[in-house]
Design a protein around this motif. Structure first.
Motif, PDB file in Angstrom:
ATOM      1  N   THR A 128       0.810  -1.219   0.000  1.00  0.00           N
ATOM      2  CA  THR A 128       0.000   0.000   0.000  1.00  0.00           C
ATOM      3  C   THR A 128       0.842   1.266   0.000  1.00  0.00           C
ATOM      4  N   ASP A 129       1.783   1.371   0.927  1.00  0.00           N
ATOM      5  CA  ASP A 129       2.565   2.608   1.043  1.00  0.00           C
ATOM      6  C   ASP A 129       3.498   2.807  -0.145  1.00  0.00           C
ATOM      7  N   ILE A 130       4.067   1.729  -0.669  1.00  0.00           N
ATOM      8  CA  ILE A 130       4.924   1.857  -1.845  1.00  0.00           C
ATOM      9  C   ILE A 130       4.106   2.304  -3.048  1.00  0.00           C
ATOM     10  N   ALA A 131       2.889   1.786  -3.172  1.00  0.00           N
ATOM     11  CA  ALA A 131       2.011   2.211  -4.267  1.00  0.00           C
ATOM     12  C   ALA A 131       1.636   3.685  -4.136  1.00  0.00           C
ATOM     13  N   LEU A 132       1.332   4.126  -2.931  1.00  0.00           N
ATOM     14  CA  LEU A 132       0.997   5.540  -2.713  1.00  0.00           C
ATOM     15  C   LEU A 132       2.194   6.432  -3.027  1.00  0.00           C
ATOM     16  N   PHE A 133       3.378   6.002  -2.642  1.00  0.00           N
ATOM     17  CA  PHE A 133       4.589   6.760  -2.961  1.00  0.00           C
ATOM     18  C   PHE A 133       4.754   6.896  -4.473  1.00  0.00           C
ATOM     19  N   ILE A 134       4.583   5.801  -5.191  1.00  0.00           N
ATOM     20  CA  ILE A 134       4.691   5.828  -6.660  1.00  0.00           C
ATOM     21  C   ILE A 134       3.679   6.792  -7.250  1.00  0.00           C
ATOM     22  N   HIS A 135       2.457   6.774  -6.722  1.00  0.00           N
ATOM     23  CA  HIS A 135       1.384   7.624  -7.251  1.00  0.00           C
ATOM     24  C   HIS A 135       1.610   9.102  -6.956  1.00  0.00           C
ATOM     25  N   LEU A 136       2.065   9.402  -5.736  1.00  0.00           N
ATOM     26  CA  LEU A 136       2.149  10.800  -5.297  1.00  0.00           C
ATOM     27  C   LEU A 136       3.461  11.480  -5.672  1.00  0.00           C
ATOM     28  N   TYR A 137       4.521  10.707  -5.875  1.00  0.00           N
ATOM     29  CA  TYR A 137       5.835  11.301  -6.140  1.00  0.00           C
ATOM     30  C   TYR A 137       6.470  10.701  -7.390  1.00  0.00           C
ATOM     31  N   PRO A 138       5.816  10.817  -8.549  1.00  0.00           N
ATOM     32  CA  PRO A 138       6.398  10.244  -9.772  1.00  0.00           C
ATOM     33  C   PRO A 138       7.762  10.837 -10.114  1.00  0.00           C
ATOM     34  N   GLN A 139       8.028  12.057  -9.648  1.00  0.00           N
ATOM     35  CA  GLN A 139       9.325  12.685  -9.928  1.00  0.00           C
ATOM     36  C   GLN A 139      10.463  11.988  -9.183  1.00  0.00           C
ATOM     37  N   ASP A 140      10.129  11.165  -8.185  1.00  0.00           N
ATOM     38  CA  ASP A 140      11.154  10.471  -7.407  1.00  0.00           C
ATOM     39  C   ASP A 140      11.546   9.123  -7.998  1.00  0.00           C
ATOM     40  N   LEU A 141      10.800   8.636  -8.968  1.00  0.00           N
ATOM     41  CA  LEU A 141      10.979   7.250  -9.390  1.00  0.00           C
ATOM     42  C   LEU A 141      12.357   6.990  -9.987  1.00  0.00           C
ATOM     43  N   ALA A 142      12.949   7.994 -10.612  1.00  0.00           N
ATOM     44  CA  ALA A 142      14.289   7.828 -11.179  1.00  0.00           C
ATOM     45  C   ALA A 142      15.344   7.623 -10.101  1.00  0.00           C
ATOM     46  N   LYS A 143      15.004   7.967  -8.862  1.00  0.00           N
ATOM     47  CA  LYS A 143      15.941   7.811  -7.753  1.00  0.00           C
ATOM     48  C   LYS A 143      15.823   6.446  -7.073  1.00  0.00           C
ATOM     49  N   ILE A 144      14.891   5.613  -7.551  1.00  0.00           N
ATOM     50  CA  ILE A 144      14.723   4.273  -6.991  1.00  0.00           C
ATOM     51  C   ILE A 144      15.583   3.288  -7.775  1.00  0.00           C
ATOM     52  N   ASP A 145      16.494   2.627  -7.087  1.00  0.00           N
ATOM     53  CA  ASP A 145      17.322   1.610  -7.739  1.00  0.00           C
ATOM     54  C   ASP A 145      16.458   0.433  -8.152  1.00  0.00           C
ATOM     55  N   ARG A 146      15.653  -0.065  -7.223  1.00  0.00           N
ATOM     56  CA  ARG A 146      14.725  -1.153  -7.502  1.00  0.00           C
ATOM     57  C   ARG A 146      13.799  -1.329  -6.309  1.00  0.00           C
TER      58      ARG A 146
END
Length: 306
Positions: A128-146
């Protein structure tokens, strides 16, 4: 050696307690944030369990409270496996480390991710929280290694006929995660069934100080497998995938999550035979070398006694 920054989304839970110890005492990982979430038991219990564990471990990563329920459905739990509190069977010291409730887990994830060049997200509970993070902060996704998750199944489930508990707890969240485009590695149910901790290893825990004794006592109440026949390890696999990837056989494939309200709600379709003819969106572990996993497991927990 530069440590890999990680964020843990977790629902302790007996096997979560072990996974948290493996991460916190790892020489390869730096746990920047722990976000207790509903799952094995209620958020009230997972919060308290996280606080008790960190007090015992004498570790002070940032702790921020996560979601108390799924995105759309009513919450389920696994108290029949982990006990009413989630960690029945051990008398913990009174907690002196507490979760921050002044912001959401998702806000804290956003802050932590922007502190490092690349961060690994570890989901060992509902997503749930990882999905909300993806939804609310798409600008951060490039900073996720995996994203590394324990969840799903290659075949039959452990909550529904075809659904594994972590994904069944919030199928819509799991679908968002797998559709995110972020590199994902998955340890499914069957690999946890391979990664058994046998009685000889369980008994060795008793000689590993207070933390080893705690894990031994929790294992004596754990209802996934048995102490005599071997205990199935699930959440620890997510940590092993990061620091010991060579012991796994990984297959790049398509994972789809069933979100139709039917008998297969929450099922993970792991398309090893390419029936769907869709591009791969995850690397899925299909086998683990059980003896090497068990050796890594006990060697890693031995560090908690030093």
């Amino acid at each position: 050696m530069k440590k890999r920054p990680v964020i843990l989304s977790t629902d302790p839970g007996i096997d979560d307690a072990v996974a948290i110890a493996l991460a916190l005492f790892s020489e390869e990982l730096e746990v920047k944030l722990i976000c207790p979430i509903f799952g094995n038991v209620s958020l009230e219990h997972t919060k308290a369990n996280t606080e008790k564990l960190l007090t015992l471990y004498q570790k002070t990563p940032r702790v921020v409270l996560g979601s108390s329920r799924p995105l759309l459905r009513e919450a389920i739990d696994a108290s029949e496996i982990h006990g009413e509190s989630g960690m029945d069977g051990y008398e913990f010291p009174k907690a002196t480390i507490f979760a921050d409730e002044s912001q959401t887990a998702v806000e804290a994830m956003h802050e932590v991710v922007n502190e490092a060049e690349k961060t690994t997200l570890v989901g060992i509970g509902p997503l749930t929280d990882i999905a909300l993070f993806i939804h609310l902060y798409p600008q951060d996704l490039a900073k996720i290694d995996r994203i590394v998750v324990m969840g799903g199944s290659l075949g039959r489930g452990n909550y529904g006929v075809l659904s594994e508990f972590n994904f069944a707890a919030d199928p819509e969240a799991a679908k968002i995660v797998f559709n995110s485009g972020i590199p994902i590695q998955v340890a499914p149910l069957e690999v946890g069934n391979q990664a058994k901790i046998m009685p000889e290893i369980t008994n060795r825990l008793k000689s590993m100080g207070e933390i080893g004794e705690m894990i031994y006592q929790l294992f004596s109440k754990y209802r996934s497998g048995s102490v005599d026949a071997g205990l199935n390890m699930y959440d620890a696999l997510a940590i092993a995938l990061i620091v010991k990837p060579e012991i796994f056989e990984l297959v790049s494939t398509r994972v789809e999550i069933e979100t139709t309200a039917s008998l297969t709600y929450g099922a993970s379709l792991i398309d090893l035979n390419n029936y769907l003819d869709l591009p791969a969106n995850a690397e899925v572990a299909v086998n683990v070398e059980a003896s090497r996993f068990e050796q890594w497991f006990i060697d890693s927990l031995a560090k908690t006694a030093k």
